[in-house]
Design an enzyme around this catalytic site. Structure first.
Site, mmCIF file in Angstrom:
data_model
loop_
_atom_site.group_PDB
_atom_site.id
_atom_site.type_symbol
_atom_site.label_atom_id
_atom_site.label_comp_id
_atom_site.label_asym_id
_atom_site.label_seq_id
_atom_site.Cartn_x
_atom_site.Cartn_y
_atom_site.Cartn_z
ATOM 1 N N ARG A 175 -9.130 0.589 9.747
ATOM 2 C CA ARG A 175 -8.734 -0.787 10.033
ATOM 3 C C ARG A 175 -9.751 -1.506 10.892
ATOM 4 N NH1 ARG A 175 -2.700 0.153 9.518
ATOM 5 N NH2 ARG A 175 -1.665 -1.855 9.587
ATOM 6 N N ARG A 227 0.047 -9.436 13.535
ATOM 7 C CA ARG A 227 -0.518 -8.379 12.687
ATOM 8 C C ARG A 227 -1.543 -8.970 11.719
ATOM 9 N NH1 ARG A 227 4.775 -5.841 10.499
ATOM 10 N NH2 ARG A 227 3.446 -4.490 9.230
ATOM 11 N N LYS A 273 0.829 -1.212 0.000
ATOM 12 C CA LYS A 273 0.000 0.000 0.000
ATOM 13 C C LYS A 273 0.864 1.264 0.000
ATOM 14 C CE LYS A 273 -2.118 -1.108 3.924
ATOM 15 N NZ LYS A 273 -1.598 -2.426 4.302
ATOM 16 N N ARG A 308 11.637 -6.972 4.097
ATOM 17 C CA ARG A 308 11.611 -5.537 4.386
ATOM 18 C C ARG A 308 12.257 -5.250 5.739
ATOM 19 N NH1 ARG A 308 5.813 -2.544 4.419
ATOM 20 N NH2 ARG A 308 5.651 -3.175 6.600
ATOM 21 N N ARG A 315 12.005 -1.671 11.330
ATOM 22 C CA ARG A 315 10.753 -1.759 12.080
ATOM 23 C C ARG A 315 10.731 -3.021 12.919
ATOM 24 N NH1 ARG A 315 5.631 -0.393 8.250
ATOM 25 N NH2 ARG A 315 4.626 -1.579 9.938
HETATM 26 P P1 AMP Z 1 1.295 0.013 9.086
HETATM 27 O O1 AMP Z 1 2.443 0.918 8.842
HETATM 28 O O2 AMP Z 1 0.053 0.473 8.354
HETATM 29 O O3 AMP Z 1 1.599 -1.425 8.829
HETATM 30 O O4 AMP Z 1 0.911 0.141 10.624
HETATM 31 C C1 AMP Z 1 1.826 -0.267 11.626
HETATM 32 C C2 AMP Z 1 1.157 -0.321 12.979
HETATM 33 O O5 AMP Z 1 0.609 0.962 13.314
HETATM 34 C C3 AMP Z 1 -0.025 -1.274 13.070
HETATM 35 O O6 AMP Z 1 0.378 -2.601 13.313
HETATM 36 C C4 AMP Z 1 -0.773 -0.667 14.258
HETATM 37 O O7 AMP Z 1 -0.136 -0.967 15.469
HETATM 38 C C5 AMP Z 1 -0.593 0.826 14.033
HETATM 39 N N1 AMP Z 1 -1.690 1.357 13.185
HETATM 40 C C6 AMP Z 1 -1.580 1.912 11.951
HETATM 41 N N2 AMP Z 1 -2.775 2.284 11.454
HETATM 42 C C7 AMP Z 1 -3.678 1.934 12.406
HETATM 43 C C8 AMP Z 1 -5.068 2.014 12.492
HETATM 44 N N3 AMP Z 1 -5.822 2.539 11.476
HETATM 45 N N4 AMP Z 1 -5.689 1.568 13.599
HETATM 46 C C9 AMP Z 1 -4.976 1.050 14.618
HETATM 47 N N5 AMP Z 1 -3.654 0.908 14.589
HETATM 48 C C10 AMP Z 1 -2.988 1.346 13.504
#
Ligand code: AMP
Length: 372
Positions: free
Chosen positions: A271, A328, A196, A310, A316
């Site tokens: 989400r 996740r 994404k 990655r 990360r």
């Molecule tokens: P991402 O970079 O989108 O993979 O997000 C990494 C982490 O950020 C996720 O595993 C959650 O812990 C937190 N996070 C990101 N977006 C959300 C969301 N919309 N709702 C809740 N947690 C989020």
């Protein structure tokens, strides 16, 4: 609730079902309280708009009553210039009866005044008016309105029986006229590692949109050791979702910062179901909407591989540990995947094969973006 389009016009959510129910209940209670015991009123609904209100009202009234409906029809009189207004539908003998008119909305009051005059000449015992909505700014008559559900601004409304050129009566809520949406708002969807973020970087330039990645905003806050960052870190490190309230408020703030944007690519948001509902309501309030959810579909095994790869360079914590990665996915499968149905129900879901080269996938997404 999101904005709706009827014919050529757009309407935004204005009064929710629950509030309407409360108003109707209160009106029915007041009317009943003020009627002499044993009095059997005749409720007269003014068609067409009042049919839902009348149906709900008399159920809430919950007492013996008669119910009738009228329509004011205009006929050409014998002379070509003469317009005769006639009340169609009243067959009961209403002499010496308590007649209570049920109206959905009163604005100038012109039609109601005519109906009122006709009834007043029929030797009724009492004549009262109940109106669900009332527009005080445009009301121009002396007519006594005995019961008002809610006073509202002079803007065109539809729903709950009210129409715009025939459409809109079936909606259970009230919507208010708004301007046509100006933005293109897209939810870029998919499980962790679907690509994404990578795709959003290309698409935002191609379509001149603002890219909001909630994950990136959280990571930025963690790096800068803000209060929000400290709070989010403990969830993120475990691969858990950050609580909805925190995430929703943060997202709204990011949108507000870019009030002049042509539109947004939402990446990693919504989400959960409540995030999706909050986003719809937030945009609808601005007369905007989500145009579509574009979802990158990639098999889970391939995703784990991508994430571990990655993790070697991204730094990360949630990309390096297979257990956290699995968590996740678990969060995704239990809380996020259902959003496919949420958007599909609104005919806004577009699934895309997310396996292939970056350029190939950008091309597939662009084909969908162009149609939204
Ligand atoms: P991402 O970079 O989108 O993979 O997000 C990494 C982490 O950020 C996720 O595993 C959650 O812990 C937190 N996070 C990101 N977006 C959300 C969301 N919309 N709702 C809740 N947690 C989020």
């Amino acid at each position: 609730m999101s904005i709706i389009k009827l014919h050529n016009l757009y309407f935004k959510p204005f009064i929710k079902k629950e509030e309407i129910k409360q108003i109707v209940k209160q009106l029915a209670y007041q009317v009943k309280q003020e009627l002499p015991k044993d009095e059997i009123p005749i409720f007269v609904g003014i068609l067409n708009g009042c049919f839902l209100f009348a149906a709900d009202f008399i159920r809430e009234f919950n007492g013996n009553c008669e119910v009738s409906f009228v329509k004011l029809a205009s006929y050409n009189g014998t002379k070509s210039t003469e317009k005769v207004k006639e009340l169609v539908g009243i067959n009961e003998d209403i002499t010496n009866r308590t007649v209570i008119i049920l109206e959905d909305v009163i604005d100038t009051g012109t039609t109601l005044q005519e109906i009122y005059n006709i009834f007043r000449n029929k030797n009724v015992k009492q004549l009262k008016i109940v109106s669900l909505f009332f527009k005080p700014d445009v009301f121009r008559k002396e007519l006594p309105i005995d019961y008002i559900g809610k006073s509202i601004a002079d803007k065109f409304i539809v729903g709950y029986g009210l129409d715009y050129n025939g459409l809109g009566r079936n909606y259970p809520e009230i919507y208010q006229l708004t301007t046509a949406p100006k933005m293109k708002n897209i939810v870029l969807f998919g499980p962790p590692g679907a690509g994404k973020g990578t795709q959003a970087e290309f698409l935002k330039d191609m379509y001149n949109l603002v890219h909001i990645s909630t994950g990136d905003v959280f990571r930025f806050n963690i790096k800068n050791a803000t209060e929000l960052g400290l709070l989010a870190k403990k969830y993120m490190d475990e691969g858990d979702l950050v609580p909805d309230e925190v995430t929703i408020n943060m997202l709204k703030a990011e949108v507000e910062k870019n009030a002049d944007a042509n539109g947004f690519i939402f990446d990693g948001f919504p989400r959960t179901q409540s995030q999706a509902e909050a986003l719809d309501a937030f945009l609808a309030d601005k007369g905007e909407q989500i145009n579509g959810m574009v979802a990158l579909e990639v098999p889970e095994d391939l995703l784990v591989e991508r994430l571990l790869e990655r993790g070697k360079t991204s730094g990360r914590a949630d990309d390096t540990d297979e257990g956290k990665i699995r968590n996740r996915f678990n969060e995704y499968n239990t809380k996020t995947a259902i959003l496919k149905d949420y958007f599909a129900e609104q005919n806004k879901y577009y699934g895309i094969n997310g396996v292939g080269s970056i350029a190939e996938i950008t091309k597939r997404i662009a084909e969908v973006f162009n149609t939204l």
